[in-house]
Scaffold this motif. Sequence first.
Motif, PDB file in Angstrom:
ATOM      1  N   ILE A  58     -18.380 152.818  26.679  1.00 54.71           N
ATOM      2  CA  ILE A  58     -19.001 153.229  25.815  1.00 54.71           C
ATOM      3  C   ILE A  58     -20.331 152.035  25.871  1.00 54.71           C
ATOM      4  CG2 ILE A  58     -19.569 153.080  23.134  1.00 54.71           C
ATOM      5  CD1 ILE A  58     -18.392 155.559  24.176  1.00 54.71           C
ATOM      6  N   ILE A  59     -21.525 152.270  25.676  1.00 54.17           N
ATOM      7  CA  ILE A  59     -22.500 151.582  25.555  1.00 54.17           C
ATOM      8  C   ILE A  59     -23.308 151.414  23.914  1.00 54.17           C
ATOM      9  CG2 ILE A  59     -24.833 150.832  26.458  1.00 54.17           C
ATOM     10  CD1 ILE A  59     -22.723 150.635  28.460  1.00 54.17           C
ATOM     11  N   GLN A  60     -23.189 150.324  23.529  1.00 53.68           N
ATOM     12  CA  GLN A  60     -23.895 149.906  22.295  1.00 53.68           C
ATOM     13  C   GLN A  60     -25.317 149.665  22.195  1.00 53.68           C
ATOM     14  OE1 GLN A  60     -21.839 150.497  19.440  1.00 53.68           O
ATOM     15  NE2 GLN A  60     -19.935 150.644  20.462  1.00 53.68           N
ATOM     16  N   ASP A  61     -25.618 148.923  23.178  1.00 51.96           N
ATOM     17  CA  ASP A  61     -27.070 148.363  23.142  1.00 51.96           C
ATOM     18  C   ASP A  61     -27.817 149.237  23.944  1.00 51.96           C
ATOM     19  OD1 ASP A  61     -26.341 146.485  21.165  1.00 51.96           O
ATOM     20  OD2 ASP A  61     -25.638 145.147  22.664  1.00 51.96           O
ATOM     21  N   PRO A  62     -29.114 149.680  23.591  1.00 49.39           N
ATOM     22  CA  PRO A  62     -29.645 150.408  24.655  1.00 49.39           C
ATOM     23  C   PRO A  62     -30.480 149.343  25.659  1.00 49.39           C
ATOM     24  CG  PRO A  62     -30.144 151.138  22.286  1.00 49.39           C
ATOM     25  CD  PRO A  62     -29.369 150.039  22.362  1.00 49.39           C
ATOM     26  N   GLY A  63     -30.585 150.024  26.854  1.00 48.22           N
ATOM     27  CA  GLY A  63     -31.206 148.941  28.003  1.00 48.22           C
ATOM     28  C   GLY A  63     -31.031 149.587  29.151  1.00 48.22           C
ATOM     29  N   THR A  64     -31.312 148.787  30.328  1.00 49.73           N
ATOM     30  CA  THR A  64     -31.229 149.259  31.801  1.00 49.73           C
ATOM     31  C   THR A  64     -29.734 148.897  32.210  1.00 49.73           C
ATOM     32  OG1 THR A  64     -33.447 149.314  32.282  1.00 49.73           O
ATOM     33  CG2 THR A  64     -32.097 149.382  33.879  1.00 49.73           C
ATOM     34  N   TYR A  65     -28.734 149.755  32.737  1.00 51.79           N
ATOM     35  CA  TYR A  65     -27.596 149.212  32.871  1.00 51.79           C
ATOM     36  C   TYR A  65     -27.352 149.634  34.678  1.00 51.79           C
ATOM     37  CZ  TYR A  65     -26.324 148.590  28.144  1.00 51.79           C
ATOM     38  OH  TYR A  65     -26.076 148.166  27.025  1.00 51.79           O
ATOM     39  N   VAL A  66     -26.389 148.907  35.281  1.00 50.29           N
ATOM     40  CA  VAL A  66     -26.488 149.102  36.555  1.00 50.29           C
ATOM     41  C   VAL A  66     -24.758 149.452  37.036  1.00 50.29           C
ATOM     42  CG1 VAL A  66     -26.751 147.771  38.986  1.00 50.29           C
ATOM     43  CG2 VAL A  66     -28.385 147.738  37.027  1.00 50.29           C
ATOM     44  N   VAL A  67     -24.801 150.418  37.760  1.00 52.11           N
ATOM     45  CA  VAL A  67     -23.312 150.907  38.304  1.00 52.11           C
ATOM     46  C   VAL A  67     -23.515 150.111  39.650  1.00 52.11           C
ATOM     47  CG1 VAL A  67     -22.018 152.424  38.944  1.00 52.11           C
ATOM     48  CG2 VAL A  67     -23.023 152.662  36.696  1.00 52.11           C
TER      49      VAL A  67
ATOM     50  N   LYS B 280     -25.635 144.709  33.075  1.00 54.11           N
ATOM     51  CA  LYS B 280     -26.861 145.268  32.239  1.00 54.11           C
ATOM     52  C   LYS B 280     -28.000 144.244  32.762  1.00 54.11           C
ATOM     53  CE  LYS B 280     -28.770 145.146  27.455  1.00 54.11           C
ATOM     54  NZ  LYS B 280     -28.943 144.699  26.099  1.00 54.11           N
ATOM     55  N   ARG B 281     -29.083 144.923  32.895  1.00 49.21           N
ATOM     56  CA  ARG B 281     -30.145 143.872  33.391  1.00 49.21           C
ATOM     57  C   ARG B 281     -30.601 142.965  32.123  1.00 49.21           C
ATOM     58  NH1 ARG B 281     -31.601 144.927  38.275  1.00 49.21           N
ATOM     59  NH2 ARG B 281     -31.556 147.111  39.267  1.00 49.21           N
ATOM     60  N   THR B 282     -30.912 141.976  32.585  1.00 42.03           N
ATOM     61  CA  THR B 282     -31.446 140.894  31.228  1.00 42.03           C
ATOM     62  C   THR B 282     -33.153 140.633  31.721  1.00 42.03           C
ATOM     63  OG1 THR B 282     -30.920 139.023  32.984  1.00 42.03           O
ATOM     64  CG2 THR B 282     -29.318 139.686  31.040  1.00 42.03           C
ATOM     65  N   LYS B 283     -33.704 141.404  32.659  1.00 44.94           N
ATOM     66  CA  LYS B 283     -34.948 141.328  33.290  1.00 44.94           C
ATOM     67  C   LYS B 283     -35.458 142.782  33.532  1.00 44.94           C
ATOM     68  CE  LYS B 283     -35.325 136.658  34.643  1.00 44.94           C
ATOM     69  NZ  LYS B 283     -35.864 135.736  35.627  1.00 44.94           N
TER      70      LYS B 283
ATOM     71  N   ILE C 165     -30.840 154.242  32.415  1.00 39.54           N
ATOM     72  CA  ILE C 165     -31.649 153.749  31.243  1.00 39.54           C
ATOM     73  C   ILE C 165     -30.815 154.401  29.890  1.00 39.54           C
ATOM     74  CG2 ILE C 165     -33.761 153.815  30.035  1.00 39.54           C
ATOM     75  CD1 ILE C 165     -35.302 153.945  32.536  1.00 39.54           C
ATOM     76  N   VAL C 166     -30.429 153.593  29.381  1.00 36.65           N
ATOM     77  CA  VAL C 166     -29.643 153.976  27.896  1.00 36.65           C
ATOM     78  C   VAL C 166     -30.452 153.901  26.829  1.00 36.65           C
ATOM     79  CG1 VAL C 166     -27.632 153.639  26.402  1.00 36.65           C
ATOM     80  CG2 VAL C 166     -27.298 153.458  28.907  1.00 36.65           C
ATOM     81  N   THR C 167     -30.671 154.958  26.134  1.00 30.44           N
ATOM     82  CA  THR C 167     -31.866 154.974  24.898  1.00 30.44           C
ATOM     83  C   THR C 167     -31.146 154.975  23.496  1.00 30.44           C
ATOM     84  OG1 THR C 167     -32.379 157.286  25.199  1.00 30.44           O
ATOM     85  CG2 THR C 167     -33.614 155.729  26.365  1.00 30.44           C
TER      86      THR C 167
END
Length: 405
Positions: A356-365, A323-326, A298-300
Motif C-alpha cells: 500500500i502506498i500512502q504518499d503520491p509520488g514516483t515509485y520504482v520497482v 520512492k524517488r526523492t528527485k 507514478i502514484v497519484t
Amino acid sequence: MSGKVGDLSALQATALQTFKENVKDLLKPSHDDYYLLRWLRARNFDLKKSEEMLRNHASWRKKTGADTVLESFVIPEVVSKYLTGGHCGYDKQGNPIWIDPFGRIDIKGILRSVKKSDVIKTQVHRLERLQVEQIQQTENFGHKVEEVIVIYDLEYLGMKHLWKPGVDMFCEIIDMFEWHYPETLKLVFVINAPRFFPIAYNIVKPFLSEATANKVRIYGTSNFSSALLQYIDADQLPKAYGGTRTDPPGDPRCSALVCQGGDVPKDFYSKVSINSLDMDKYTAVTIGRGSSLQVDLIVTEPDSAIRWQFITEGYDLGFGVYKRTKDSRQKAHAMEEVIPSQRVNSHIFPEDGSVIIQDPGTYVVRFDNTYSWTRSKKIYYIIEMLEPDTEDEFELANESPTKDC
C-alpha cells in the motif's frame, strides 16, 4: 413491477410468452416461468439479449458438464480441505445461506497445488449443489425458493490476497456467476472489511452487474450482526456472527459445514514452470550481468497499491521497491526504501506481492542483478498499480457499519 411471477406488467407478461416460444428448443421440464424470468430480468426484458444469454448458457453447460458435475466431478483433496466456504442454514424465507471466510484463504497455496480449472469446476459444483437445496426448500416451504444469501467474512484479509493470479481467478468466478446463474442472489454481506478494502472492491466491481452491486452490503468489524439477523433467524446463523448456531462439536464458526481455509501444506504443491504460465500477460526482459532493471510507476491517489509477480529462468534475482526523492533517475542507495532489496528464489516459484502506498509520488520497482558478474538473467514480470474505489464512501470504523453499496 418486479418482473417476477405474480408481479408482471402486461408488457412483461407478453415478453415472457414470446421468450418461451423463442427458446422452446432449449427448455426442459424443470424450466418453469420462474426460471425463464430470471434470464429476462437479467437483460431488462430485452428478448434478443435474453435469448442470446440463455443460448450461451446452454452451450456452456454442455462444455463444462454442469448437468452432471455433482455425479462426475471429484473435488481434489486440497480444494476440499482449504477452499473456504460452505452452506450453513437458511434465511427466513428458506433461501440457502453461503458463508465464505475469504480472509482465511490461502489462494496462492491452492493454485500452486491444483489447476485453476479444478477450482472453477469446484465452484460450479457448489452452485449446482445450492440449486438442489433450493429445489428441496421449495418443496419444504410451499413457495418458490430461487435465491441465496452470501456472507463474505474478510477477517484476516491482507495484501497477500491481492496476488494477481488469485484475484484474476476470483473475478473469473464472479463473471461466471453473473452469466450463468443470473438473478439467484438475494443479498451479499461483506463483513470485517479492512481499511484497504476499497482497492479490492475496485478490482471486482467491473465484473458485477448493476443489480448485483446494489445487493452488496459492506460492514467493518462491528454492527453487522443486527443486519444479518434482520434476514436470518438466530438459530440459522453461526454464533461467531451474532446467531446461536454451532456445529455438532460446538464450534461457533460451524467449521464442520463451512471450510475455514488456512495455509496449504507445501506437500500439496506442484512444481511451477514458466511453460505452465500464461506468458502473453508477462513482459520479458533480459537483465545483463552486473545490471539492474527499474520500472517507474507514478502514484497519484493515496492508499493505492503496487502489485507484482515475476519469475526468472534458472537463477535467483534481487528485488526491491523504492520512492524517488528527485524527479531525475536515481541509484537505489539515493532513493527512499519502501521494500528493501533482497535476493529471492524466483526461479523456483513465481515471486509476488503488493504494498500500500500512502504518499503520491514516483515509485520504482527494481530488479537487481548487480551482484552477478557472470550471468545475465531473463525475467518475466507483471507490475500493476491499483487505485482505491473513490466513487463510494467506505466507513470501515469499528464503531459503525459502512453505507450500503
